[in-house]
Every structure is written in C-alpha cells, then in structure tokens.
Write a protein that holds these residues in place. Structure first.
Motif, short mmCIF file in Angstrom:
data_model
loop_
_atom_site.label_atom_id
_atom_site.label_comp_id
_atom_site.label_asym_id
_atom_site.label_seq_id
_atom_site.Cartn_x
_atom_site.Cartn_y
_atom_site.Cartn_z
N LEU A 21 21.37 19.67 -17.84
CA LEU A 21 22.36 19.76 -16.77
C LEU A 21 23.40 20.84 -17.07
N ALA A 22 23.84 20.90 -18.33
CA ALA A 22 24.83 21.90 -18.72
C ALA A 22 24.27 23.32 -18.59
N LEU A 23 23.02 23.52 -18.97
CA LEU A 23 22.40 24.84 -18.87
C LEU A 23 22.24 25.28 -17.42
N LYS A 50 11.64 15.62 -14.49
CA LYS A 50 11.20 14.67 -13.45
C LYS A 50 12.18 13.52 -13.31
N ILE A 51 12.68 13.02 -14.42
CA ILE A 51 13.66 11.92 -14.37
C ILE A 51 14.92 12.38 -13.64
N LEU A 52 15.38 13.58 -13.93
CA LEU A 52 16.59 14.09 -13.29
C LEU A 52 16.37 14.37 -11.80
N VAL A 53 15.17 14.86 -11.46
CA VAL A 53 14.85 15.10 -10.05
C VAL A 53 14.79 13.78 -9.29
N GLU A 59 17.01 19.80 -8.27
CA GLU A 59 16.04 20.16 -7.24
C GLU A 59 15.07 21.17 -7.82
N ARG A 60 13.79 21.02 -7.46
CA ARG A 60 12.76 21.98 -7.86
C ARG A 60 12.57 23.01 -6.74
N LEU A 71 20.84 22.73 -9.65
CA LEU A 71 21.60 21.49 -9.56
C LEU A 71 21.64 20.98 -8.12
N ALA A 72 21.28 19.73 -7.93
CA ALA A 72 21.45 19.10 -6.63
C ALA A 72 22.85 18.53 -6.48
N ARG A 73 23.49 18.25 -7.63
CA ARG A 73 24.85 17.68 -7.63
C ARG A 73 25.75 18.48 -8.57
#
Length: 315
Positions: A21-23, A50-53, A59-60, A71-73
């Motif tokens: 997430l930080a990257l 996949k877990i984060l998506v 988002e992919r 990032l989606a959020r």
C-alpha cells in the motif's frame, strides 16, 4: 453482517500488504515490479495483491501482458502513513529507496522506445507548423481557467497531460499501446505530473458516462477507421457543459502516411468533423486552421449543453 471496513482492516493486518500500500501511494506498479521491490516471488506477491483487491483497497489494470496496480482508496493509504510508527516508517523508507531503481529502469526503457520511433514522429512534425505553435493554439482553445476532469484519448507520449495536467482536477491518459503507456508513464513521472494512465480502445473507453469535463483527441482521429464512432465515444464521457477538442490534419494527399505511419485517414474536412460532432450531441465549431507547412493542422471543438433548470413560476 457484511462489514467492509472489518474486511479492509483484516486485509491490512500483514506487514507485506502494508508495504504494498505504501509503495503504491508513491507510484503505480506492476506485479513484477512489486515482487522486485519486496524481494518476494511473484506468485506470493500476487496472493497479497488479490487479498487487497478483494478488500477494495487496490484496483488492477491490464496493459498488454502486464498488470498494473493502483490505489482504490488513497484516503486509507494516507491515513495509514500518518499512523505509521518510526520503525514502520523506516521500512517504508528503504522500500522508497529501491523504488528509485524502478524509476530509472522505466526511464531507460522509455528512451530506447523513443529512439526506435522518433524518426517517424519527427518526419510527420516536419510537414506542419512547429509543435509549439500547435500547443499554443490548444492553450488558446482551452482557455486559462481550471480544466476539471481531463481525459486525453490516445495520449501517446503523454505530452498533453504534461502540459495541461497541472491545471486539471484529475488527469487520465488512455492509449491502446502498452509500450506508449510505459513511455508516457516514465515521462510524466520525470516531470512530476500526477496522472492515471490506462490501456483502452478509442471505440470503447474504460470510463463511465459523464466522467470528464474536457476530452482531448490530439492527432488521434486520423488513426480511426470509423471517426464518427470515435467522436461519439469521446462525447459520451462529457458531463453537462463539457468540452471535446479535436486536433488533426485538414485533407491532404500524403498517401505515404498510410503505409509508413499507419494513418487510416488523410485528414478531415471541416464539414465532416462538424457533422460527427452534431451526431454525437455536441455543438461544434471550427476553432482554428494552422497553415504554414505541407500539412494544415485544424482545431475543432464540441460542447455539451449544460443542464437547464426549470424556471420557477411566480407565485
């Protein structure tokens, strides 16, 4: 009971996923680039992704054989960065240092791609007025005010976003070529211009209706086999009061551009473009003709009517 926030916190309860997430807060990255940065195998990184998506954090976006992540959020990533303690921040700092190598690799690949294709672009530029004159005409056409949500269709090298992205609320570049997107990505990163770059076809843009205030088709329409359809799809993105600006060639007879540069159309008559704009529900106008070379560059604009509120009847 469905608790999306609980799912999100559970997804983030892992050091690797926090690093991901930080990257991605710093830079859109492919799965392969993430594996390189994290020092982990690509399958393992893919499981974390996949877990984060699934939790709605990422988002992919597919570009050719590559899959880029964004990032989606962004608000969540910003909050986590603020909450990070000194030890976690130090780990993120090390990741950011390695991120510089990814930036250098992208820039090197972009230079190689440009070197292989620059002769074609330079040949076409030599046939019309200086590119600086074209860009000044675009500035005049768009005006000095903020642009709101900007979409550049067929973004190519990302030049239009480099010019106008800083005055836009949001800038999105779309191109069918994954190679061009990688070139544009490296160029915009070097120029520190924030933008979202996406792979997509001009006939089926990966954005919802009414999602743009300004849409650009800069030197793109001559690649279209069905120009009217491309204009209609661009118009679909416009919200009320939105504007579409088309920059392309007037009719010409340089037949060799079909073979060497893959041009499907040898320029456009004003009447044809204005007709397509009208069919797309836009009020069209010829903005400017830029003569001075073997090819004349023309700017056409289309505007979507704003929503008119009904008048209140007097009591």
């Amino acid at each position: 009971m469905n608790l999306p926030l609980a799912d999100l916190f559970q997804a983030l309860a892992d050091p690797t996923r926090l690093r991901i997430l930080a990257l991605l807060r710093e830079l859109e990255l492919s799965v392969g680039e993430l594996a390189q940065l994290l020092g982990q195998s690509q399958p393992r990184v893919s499981r974390h992704v996949k877990i984060l998506v699934d939790a709605g954090a990422l988002e992919r976006r597919k570009e050719g054989s590559w899959v880029f992540l964004t990032l989606a959020r962004p608000d969540v990533a910003e909050a986590l960065s603020t909450l990070a303690d000194e030890a976690t921040a130090a780990a993120f700092a090390a990741d950011r240092t390695r991120l510089a190598a990814v930036r250098r690799d992208r820039a090197a690949a972009a230079e190689l791609y440009f070197a292989a294709n620059a002769h074609v672009w330079d040949e076409i530029r030599s046939l019309h007025v200086a590119e600086s004159e074209v860009e000044q005409a675009i500035v005049r056409a768009l005006g000095a005010g903020p642009l709101g949500r900007l979409v550049d269709i067929g973004t190519g090298t990302g030049r239009m976003i480099e010019l106008f992205g800083p005055t836009a609320e949001q800038a999105i570049g779309i191109d069918k070529s994954s190679e061009m997107l990688r070139f544009a990505r490296a160029k915009l990163e070097a120029a520190a211009v924030p933008a979202s770059l996406r792979q997509g076809d001009m006939y089926a843009l990966p954005l919802p209706d009414g999602s743009a205030d300004v849409v650009l088709l800069h030197q793109v329409l001559h690649y279209a086999q069905v120009p009217g359809q491309a204009i209609a799809e661009a118009a679909r993105l416009l919200g009320p009061g939105g504007r579409l600006l088309i920059v392309d060639f007037a009719p010409h007879e340089r037949e060799e551009l079909r073979e060497r540069a893959e041009h499907a159309r040898l320029g456009f008559a004003d009447e044809a473009v204005l007709g397509w704009l009208g069919e797309a529900g836009l009020t069209g106008q010829v903005v400017e003709h830029l003569a001075g070379g073997e090819l004349t560059v023309t700017l056409w604009a289309g505007a979507k009517q704003p929503v008119r509120l009904p008048r209140r009847r007097a009591a």
